[in-house]
Design an enzyme around this catalytic site. Structure first.
Site, mmCIF file in Angstrom:
data_model
loop_
_atom_site.group_PDB
_atom_site.id
_atom_site.type_symbol
_atom_site.label_atom_id
_atom_site.label_comp_id
_atom_site.label_asym_id
_atom_site.label_seq_id
_atom_site.Cartn_x
_atom_site.Cartn_y
_atom_site.Cartn_z
ATOM 1 N N TYR A 136 0.865 -1.185 0.000
ATOM 2 C CA TYR A 136 0.000 0.000 0.000
ATOM 3 C C TYR A 136 0.894 1.224 0.000
ATOM 4 C CZ TYR A 136 -3.398 3.464 1.726
ATOM 5 O OH TYR A 136 -4.194 4.576 1.883
ATOM 6 N N LYS A 144 5.517 9.369 8.272
ATOM 7 C CA LYS A 144 5.316 8.903 9.653
ATOM 8 C C LYS A 144 6.352 9.417 10.655
ATOM 9 C CE LYS A 144 2.639 4.929 8.151
ATOM 10 N NZ LYS A 144 1.236 5.141 8.447
ATOM 11 N N ASP A 174 9.501 2.660 -0.792
ATOM 12 C CA ASP A 174 8.547 3.333 0.085
ATOM 13 C C ASP A 174 8.890 2.968 1.525
ATOM 14 O OD1 ASP A 174 6.403 3.962 1.699
ATOM 15 O OD2 ASP A 174 4.875 3.345 0.261
HETATM 16 N N1 HOZ Z 1 -1.675 1.317 6.774
HETATM 17 C C1 HOZ Z 1 -2.000 2.696 6.777
HETATM 18 C C2 HOZ Z 1 -0.825 3.554 6.513
HETATM 19 N N2 HOZ Z 1 0.276 2.997 5.923
HETATM 20 C C3 HOZ Z 1 -2.703 3.066 8.036
HETATM 21 C C4 HOZ Z 1 -3.034 4.513 8.189
HETATM 22 C C5 HOZ Z 1 -4.260 4.979 7.497
HETATM 23 O O1 HOZ Z 1 -4.484 4.657 6.323
HETATM 24 O O2 HOZ Z 1 -5.018 5.693 8.152
#
Ligand code: HOZ
Length: 429
Positions: free
Chosen positions: A144, A266, A238
């Site tokens: 993702y 993050k 990524d």
């Molecule tokens: N897995 C998502 C971020 N890499 C979680 C955060 C989100 O989408 O709110």
């Protein structure tokens, strides 16, 4: 344990908010029940509006690597607030954070700050296309990379949680240049290069965290980098999740692989909205104002976010918690496996540094297809028992659990006890 106030807020939120959440992963869609509303957090713990306190293994999906409200970060933010919140002009701290980031990633001579991981990746993709003059991008099934149109196919995270193959509203044209390969399967990448001669790059999570934790097997990253470059394409890594989390220099430092373009997010904002993309000079010089690839942002390099990022990364460097993360994750893994054996529950545990999660399957999980063999009904039972025993997990089988350096031995005892009870609950379901 009561969730009365969370329930009230949820009902109220539904009126003007979609599902009463601002990101679908926060909805409890796949585990049943409704989202918890959070009141506050400190150190390793998070407290909901009903006053229930949990050991936090969500950590804002990664950013709170030092735990919540670390005193040095709080001090830096408070100081920055006194000078103003946003200027739409450059500040000294942007240069300071840029140096910290570029020093940590040898493949990055220059960096551009943006406001989220999604922005970082969509800019990184545009940059790969600008540099190579080619259009196609390969992504891996189950990875993702944020919610940009081009990569919202065969994606992990919320799409996997909600069992969606892609997103409505994404025009065919937006994904016509997206090719899908299988994680840990170089042949599936080669097959695309044999068929297409206009591939700009390949993007991946160096350790996937959005289909649950899935690690690269046996030199996969190195082989991928060599092969992709030999075909005149770029490797876009990524590291939104893994950057400064797997190691200070991210997964690239651990696996000794240098990305052509690195995307971050993050942790680099210490809990504030920051993303970044960077590369060696010849690539970054494509970006405006030096070159013709346009990308911009009013709030990019926001002074409060920069202060949070600098203080978080400086403290992280000082603490160097990576060995401790490995040890803690290993203890959790062993305990999960022992409890599962004790109660006769089939599980596979994947972990990498401070990212870990169990899959309720006996299959060795190295790609998305294998991750999807996990019994998500069992995960739902496990999740709620963990909540009832004071451990806050992502409400999805397909999200990684994160560790913070604030976790204590007492917290670990609580986690172990919760795991034991939760695995027992799965066995009795
Ligand atoms: N897995 C998502 C971020 N890499 C979680 C955060 C989100 O989408 O709110």
């Amino acid at each position: 344990m009561e969730f009365k106030k969370s329930q009230e807020l949820y009902n109220k939120g539904l009126k003007n908010m979609v599902g009463a959440v601002n990101s679908p992963v926060r909805a409890f869609a796949s585990v049943g029940g409704n989202p918890l509303f959070i009141k506050k957090a400190k150190g390793s713990k998070i407290t909901d509006v009903d006053g229930n306190s949990y050991i936090d293994l969500v950590l804002s999906y990664g950013p709170m690597i030092l735990g919540h409200r670390h005193k040095k970060v709080q001090k830096a933010i408070t100081k920055a607030l006194k000078s103003g919140y946003s200027f739409g002009a450059s500040t000294k701290n942007e240069i300071k954070l840029a140096k910290i980031v570029c020093d940590a990633f040898p493949g990055m001579d220059k960096v551009r700050f943006v406001n989220s991981g999604t922005e970082a990746v969509l800019s990184g993709i545009r940059l790969a296309r600008a540099f190579t003059g080619k259009d196609k991008i390969i992504k891996f099934s189950g990875c993702y990379h944020g919610h940009q149109d081009a990569l919202l196919v065969a994606a992990g995270s919320g799409l996997a949680t909600l069992s969606l193959p892609g997103s409505k509203g994404v025009p065919e044209g937006a994904v016509k240049n997206t090719l899908i390969a299988n994680y840990n399967d170089l042949d599936s990448v080669k097959a695309h290069f044999e068929e297409h001669d206009d591939i700009a790059g390949i993007i991946l999570e160096p350790v996937a965290g959005n289909m649950g934790v899935v690690t690269p097997q046996n030199g996969f990253l190195k082989e991928l980098k060599e092969y992709v470059n030999s075909k005149g394409a770029l490797l876009i890594v990524d590291e939104v999740m893994t950057g400064f989390r797997s190691k200070f220099g991210g997964a690239q430092e651990l696996f000794e692989v240098e990305a052509d373009i690195t995307c971050l997010g993050k942790v680099i904002g210490g809990g504030f909205p920051v993303g970044a993309y960077g590369a060696r000079n010849e690539i970054m010089e494509m970006v405006a104002p030096l070159g013709g690839m346009y990308q911009a942002g009013t709030l990019s390099g926001n002074p409060i976010a920069m202060a949070a990022g600098i203080s978080t990364l400086s403290e992280l460097k000082k603490q160097n918690p990576y060995e401790k993360f490995n040890e803690v994750a290993q203890i959790i893994e062993v305990f999960l496996l022992e409890s599962a054996k004790k109660y006769g529950v089939e599980i596979t545990v994947n972990r990498f540094g401070s990212m870990i999660n169990p899959f309720f399957t006996n299959v060795h999980v190295t790609n998305f297809e294998q991750a999807q063999t996990s019994d998500t009904k069992k995960f739902a039972v496990f999740f709620w028992e963990m909540i009832r025993n004071g451990v806050f997990l992502p409400p999805s089988q397909f999200e990684a659990w994160f560790l913070s350096s604030a976790i204590s031995e007492k917290d670990m005892k609580k986690i172990m006890k919760a795991i034991d009870k939760s695995i027992e609950a799965v066995a009795n379901m």
